[in-house]
Write a protein that holds these residues in place. Structure first.
Motif, PDB file in Angstrom:
ATOM      1  N   LEU A 222     -57.853  21.839  -9.926  1.00 49.75           N
ATOM      2  CA  LEU A 222     -57.605  22.897  -8.954  1.00 49.75           C
ATOM      3  C   LEU A 222     -56.520  23.783  -9.546  1.00 49.75           C
ATOM      4  O   LEU A 222     -55.451  23.301  -9.923  1.00 49.75           O
ATOM      5  CB  LEU A 222     -57.129  22.294  -7.624  1.00 49.75           C
ATOM      6  N   ILE A 223     -56.798  25.057  -9.646  1.00 48.19           N
ATOM      7  CA  ILE A 223     -55.832  25.996 -10.226  1.00 48.19           C
ATOM      8  C   ILE A 223     -55.364  26.957  -9.142  1.00 48.19           C
ATOM      9  O   ILE A 223     -56.162  27.550  -8.429  1.00 48.19           O
ATOM     10  CB  ILE A 223     -56.447  26.818 -11.384  1.00 48.19           C
TER      11      ILE A 223
ATOM     12  N   GLN B 248     -54.536  18.313 -11.730  1.00 48.76           N
ATOM     13  CA  GLN B 248     -55.617  17.598 -12.406  1.00 48.76           C
ATOM     14  C   GLN B 248     -55.767  16.182 -11.874  1.00 48.76           C
ATOM     15  O   GLN B 248     -54.957  15.708 -11.074  1.00 48.76           O
ATOM     16  CB  GLN B 248     -55.360  17.553 -13.909  1.00 48.76           C
ATOM     17  N   LEU B 249     -56.797  15.506 -12.342  1.00 47.88           N
ATOM     18  CA  LEU B 249     -57.047  14.121 -11.953  1.00 47.88           C
ATOM     19  C   LEU B 249     -55.873  13.227 -12.313  1.00 47.88           C
ATOM     20  O   LEU B 249     -55.357  13.310 -13.423  1.00 47.88           O
ATOM     21  CB  LEU B 249     -58.287  13.578 -12.674  1.00 47.88           C
TER      22      LEU B 249
ATOM     23  N   ASP C  32     -59.335   5.046  -9.786  1.00 42.89           N
ATOM     24  CA  ASP C  32     -59.561   5.733  -8.506  1.00 42.89           C
ATOM     25  C   ASP C  32     -58.808   7.052  -8.397  1.00 42.89           C
ATOM     26  O   ASP C  32     -58.615   7.575  -7.297  1.00 42.89           O
ATOM     27  CB  ASP C  32     -59.201   4.836  -7.326  1.00 42.89           C
ATOM     28  N   GLY C  33     -58.390   7.610  -9.520  1.00 47.65           N
ATOM     29  CA  GLY C  33     -57.700   8.898  -9.507  1.00 47.65           C
ATOM     30  C   GLY C  33     -58.541   9.996  -8.879  1.00 47.65           C
ATOM     31  O   GLY C  33     -58.014  10.865  -8.179  1.00 47.65           O
TER      32      GLY C  33
ATOM     33  N   ARG D 184     -59.016  13.130  -1.784  1.00 48.85           N
ATOM     34  CA  ARG D 184     -58.302  12.997  -0.510  1.00 48.85           C
ATOM     35  C   ARG D 184     -57.220  14.072  -0.395  1.00 48.85           C
ATOM     36  O   ARG D 184     -57.071  14.730   0.634  1.00 48.85           O
ATOM     37  CB  ARG D 184     -57.685  11.606  -0.385  1.00 48.85           C
ATOM     38  N   PHE D 185     -56.468  14.273  -1.478  1.00 46.83           N
ATOM     39  CA  PHE D 185     -55.421  15.291  -1.488  1.00 46.83           C
ATOM     40  C   PHE D 185     -56.011  16.680  -1.253  1.00 46.83           C
ATOM     41  O   PHE D 185     -55.471  17.466  -0.465  1.00 46.83           O
ATOM     42  CB  PHE D 185     -54.654  15.257  -2.813  1.00 46.83           C
ATOM     43  N   CYS D 186     -57.115  17.001  -1.911  1.00 50.68           N
ATOM     44  CA  CYS D 186     -57.732  18.320  -1.756  1.00 50.68           C
ATOM     45  C   CYS D 186     -58.200  18.538  -0.325  1.00 50.68           C
ATOM     46  O   CYS D 186     -58.061  19.641   0.214  1.00 50.68           O
ATOM     47  CB  CYS D 186     -58.891  18.486  -2.728  1.00 50.68           C
ATOM     48  N   ARG D 187     -58.752  17.497   0.306  1.00 43.55           N
ATOM     49  CA  ARG D 187     -59.172  17.634   1.700  1.00 43.55           C
ATOM     50  C   ARG D 187     -57.976  17.869   2.619  1.00 43.55           C
ATOM     51  O   ARG D 187     -58.025  18.700   3.530  1.00 43.55           O
ATOM     52  CB  ARG D 187     -59.963  16.409   2.129  1.00 43.55           C
ATOM     53  N   GLU D 188     -56.908  17.135   2.377  1.00 46.10           N
ATOM     54  CA  GLU D 188     -55.700  17.323   3.185  1.00 46.10           C
ATOM     55  C   GLU D 188     -55.115  18.713   2.952  1.00 46.10           C
ATOM     56  O   GLU D 188     -54.712  19.400   3.897  1.00 46.10           O
ATOM     57  CB  GLU D 188     -54.666  16.256   2.843  1.00 46.10           C
ATOM     58  N   LEU D 189     -55.073  19.146   1.712  1.00 45.75           N
ATOM     59  CA  LEU D 189     -54.580  20.479   1.380  1.00 45.75           C
ATOM     60  C   LEU D 189     -55.411  21.545   2.088  1.00 45.75           C
ATOM     61  O   LEU D 189     -54.861  22.497   2.661  1.00 45.75           O
ATOM     62  CB  LEU D 189     -54.606  20.683  -0.133  1.00 45.75           C
TER      63      LEU D 189
END
Length: 73
Positions: free
Chosen positions: A27-28, A39-40, A45-46, A52-57
């Protein structure tokens, strides 16, 4: 490792998903003029952690946009 930063987006700021390699999505945040790549994580399980982080963001960014839109009315 801890890293804290505060910034403001410039007028040309945008965000996007890129494939650094076919196996390495990122994600940039193009903040105009500074760029930030997320990045990953380099552990098992990275990809699940980053998803999960992207959904929360995404959820929290939408909440902030709603607050800002209401304040502009």
């Amino acid at each position: 490792m801890g890293f804290n930063v505060t910034c403001s987006p410039g007028k040309q700021a945008t965000a996007g998903m890129v494939l650094v390699t076919p196996e390495l999505p990122a994600l940039i945040l193009y903040l105009d003029p500074v760029n930030l790549a997320i990045q990953l994580p380099p552990f098992p399980d990275g990809s699940l952690v980053l998803a999960r982080f992207c959904r929360e963001l995404s959820r929290e960014a939408a909440r902030l946009a709603d607050v800002l839109d209401r304040g502009a009315e």
